[in-house]
Design a protein around this motif. Structure first.
Motif, PDB file in Angstrom:
ATOM      1  N   ARG A   1      95.382  79.560 -35.376  1.00  0.00           N
ATOM      2  CA  ARG A   1      93.976  78.916 -35.737  1.00  0.00           C
ATOM      3  C   ARG A   1      93.739  78.329 -34.275  1.00  0.00           C
ATOM      4  NH1 ARG A   1      94.428  74.397 -39.749  1.00  0.00           N
ATOM      5  NH2 ARG A   1      95.044  73.343 -38.102  1.00  0.00           N
ATOM      6  N   ILE A   2      92.597  78.985 -33.882  1.00  0.00           N
ATOM      7  CA  ILE A   2      91.716  78.218 -32.622  1.00  0.00           C
ATOM      8  C   ILE A   2      90.428  77.615 -33.046  1.00  0.00           C
ATOM      9  CG2 ILE A   2      90.776  78.898 -30.325  1.00  0.00           C
ATOM     10  CD1 ILE A   2      92.801  81.241 -30.350  1.00  0.00           C
ATOM     11  N   THR A   3      90.258  76.270 -32.826  1.00  0.00           N
ATOM     12  CA  THR A   3      89.218  75.216 -33.086  1.00  0.00           C
ATOM     13  C   THR A   3      88.803  74.297 -31.857  1.00  0.00           C
ATOM     14  OG1 THR A   3      90.461  73.773 -34.272  1.00  0.00           O
ATOM     15  CG2 THR A   3      89.501  75.481 -35.580  1.00  0.00           C
ATOM     16  N   ALA A   4      87.437  74.118 -31.977  1.00  0.00           N
ATOM     17  CA  ALA A   4      87.146  72.939 -30.862  1.00  0.00           C
ATOM     18  C   ALA A   4      87.826  71.522 -31.259  1.00  0.00           C
ATOM     19  CB  ALA A   4      85.683  72.557 -31.034  1.00  0.00           C
ATOM     20  N   ALA A   5      88.404  71.251 -30.534  1.00  0.00           N
ATOM     21  CA  ALA A   5      89.219  69.895 -30.496  1.00  0.00           C
ATOM     22  C   ALA A   5      88.179  68.721 -31.041  1.00  0.00           C
ATOM     23  CB  ALA A   5      90.001  69.665 -29.329  1.00  0.00           C
ATOM     24  N   PRO A   6      88.712  67.643 -31.587  1.00  0.00           N
ATOM     25  CA  PRO A   6      87.613  66.692 -31.774  1.00  0.00           C
ATOM     26  C   PRO A   6      87.297  65.830 -30.685  1.00  0.00           C
ATOM     27  CG  PRO A   6      89.650  66.574 -33.149  1.00  0.00           C
ATOM     28  CD  PRO A   6      89.653  67.811 -32.187  1.00  0.00           C
ATOM     29  N   GLY A   7      86.070  65.349 -30.879  1.00  0.00           N
ATOM     30  CA  GLY A   7      85.663  64.444 -29.505  1.00  0.00           C
ATOM     31  C   GLY A   7      85.287  65.234 -28.187  1.00  0.00           C
TER      32      GLY A   7
ATOM     33  N   THR B   1      96.542  70.410 -28.200  1.00  0.00           N
ATOM     34  CA  THR B   1      95.254  70.233 -27.668  1.00  0.00           C
ATOM     35  C   THR B   1      95.201  70.786 -26.055  1.00  0.00           C
ATOM     36  OG1 THR B   1      94.451  68.450 -29.138  1.00  0.00           O
ATOM     37  CG2 THR B   1      93.047  68.788 -26.965  1.00  0.00           C
ATOM     38  N   VAL B   2      94.452  71.792 -26.029  1.00  0.00           N
ATOM     39  CA  VAL B   2      94.322  72.514 -24.570  1.00  0.00           C
ATOM     40  C   VAL B   2      93.059  72.277 -23.832  1.00  0.00           C
ATOM     41  CG1 VAL B   2      94.690  74.737 -23.367  1.00  0.00           C
ATOM     42  CG2 VAL B   2      95.754  74.368 -25.600  1.00  0.00           C
ATOM     43  N   ARG B   3      93.157  71.900 -22.857  1.00  0.00           N
ATOM     44  CA  ARG B   3      92.002  71.518 -21.878  1.00  0.00           C
ATOM     45  C   ARG B   3      91.373  72.566 -21.762  1.00  0.00           C
ATOM     46  NH1 ARG B   3      90.219  66.569 -20.778  1.00  0.00           N
ATOM     47  NH2 ARG B   3      91.638  64.976 -21.721  1.00  0.00           N
ATOM     48  N   CYS B   4      90.733  73.371 -22.308  1.00  0.00           N
ATOM     49  CA  CYS B   4      89.792  74.568 -22.076  1.00  0.00           C
ATOM     50  C   CYS B   4      88.788  75.098 -23.051  1.00  0.00           C
ATOM     51  CB  CYS B   4      90.880  75.682 -21.525  1.00  0.00           C
ATOM     52  SG  CYS B   4      91.435  76.641 -23.157  1.00  0.00           S
TER      53      CYS B   4
ATOM     54  N   LEU C   1      94.745  74.352 -30.641  1.00  0.00           N
ATOM     55  CA  LEU C   1      95.439  75.643 -30.658  1.00  0.00           C
ATOM     56  C   LEU C   1      96.598  75.345 -31.901  1.00  0.00           C
ATOM     57  CD1 LEU C   1      96.590  78.659 -30.145  1.00  0.00           C
ATOM     58  CD2 LEU C   1      97.676  77.784 -28.290  1.00  0.00           C
ATOM     59  N   ALA C   2      96.553  75.831 -32.792  1.00  0.00           N
ATOM     60  CA  ALA C   2      97.410  75.434 -33.974  1.00  0.00           C
ATOM     61  C   ALA C   2      98.032  76.782 -34.349  1.00  0.00           C
ATOM     62  CB  ALA C   2      96.671  74.811 -35.254  1.00  0.00           C
TER      63      ALA C   2
END
Length: 153
Positions: free
Chosen positions: A76-82, A48-51, A88-89
């Motif tokens: 795969r780049i998706t919005a992180a939960p919460g 999880t990247v803070r951006c 970033l996967a």
């Protein structure tokens, strides 16, 4: 007498902990080391990247550690939960060795650092200096050397 009871309790506790660490529950993540090689190679590894997602880039714009793996990986780049940033996967597209999986894990950690901090932090030389050549020191040095490739992502 009390010391022997403490010793036995510690032995039992250690054995129980060892058994619990190898229990696999459906739907709960487990270490890739427990998967067969085919499954381990196909698993997504993520950080999880803070951006926001648009700061990460895609394809050739990926951070250098991931870009060096080229077409061998799927990203795969998706919005992180919460609403905690971006997930970033990455995973390999073909079966690979454990060493290559370790490289992917290290590349994800380094990419996270580059995106968040702007550089990959290093601890060379080690601030504590050179450890004495004891068995415990050798184990600690080995764990430190492999730390970038192991652990839960």
């Amino acid at each position: 007498m009390a010391k022997s009871l403490l010793s036995r309790a510690a032995d039992v506790g250690g054995a129980l902990l060892g058994r619990l660490q190898s229990v696999r529950l459906p739907g709960i993540g487990t270490a890739s080391a427990k998967d067969d090689p085919e499954t381990a190679a196909r698993r997504w590894r993520a950080v999880t990247v803070r951006c926001p997602p648009d700061r990460i880039g895609t394809g050739a714009d990926l951070p250098a550690p991931l870009a060096t793996l080229g077409d061998r990986i799927e990203v795969r780049i998706t919005a992180a939960p919460g609403d905690k940033g971006t997930e970033l996967a990455a995973r390999y597209q073909e079966r690979v060795s454990d060493e290559e999986i370790g490289r992917l894990r290290a590349a994800l950690r380094e990419a996270k650092q580059l995106i968040e901090v702007g550089e990959v932090t290093r601890v060379d030389p080690a601030p504590h200096g050179v450890r004495k050549p004891t068995p415990q020191g050798a184990v600690l040095e080995g764990a430190t050397t492999r730390a970038g490739e192991e652990g839960v992502l």
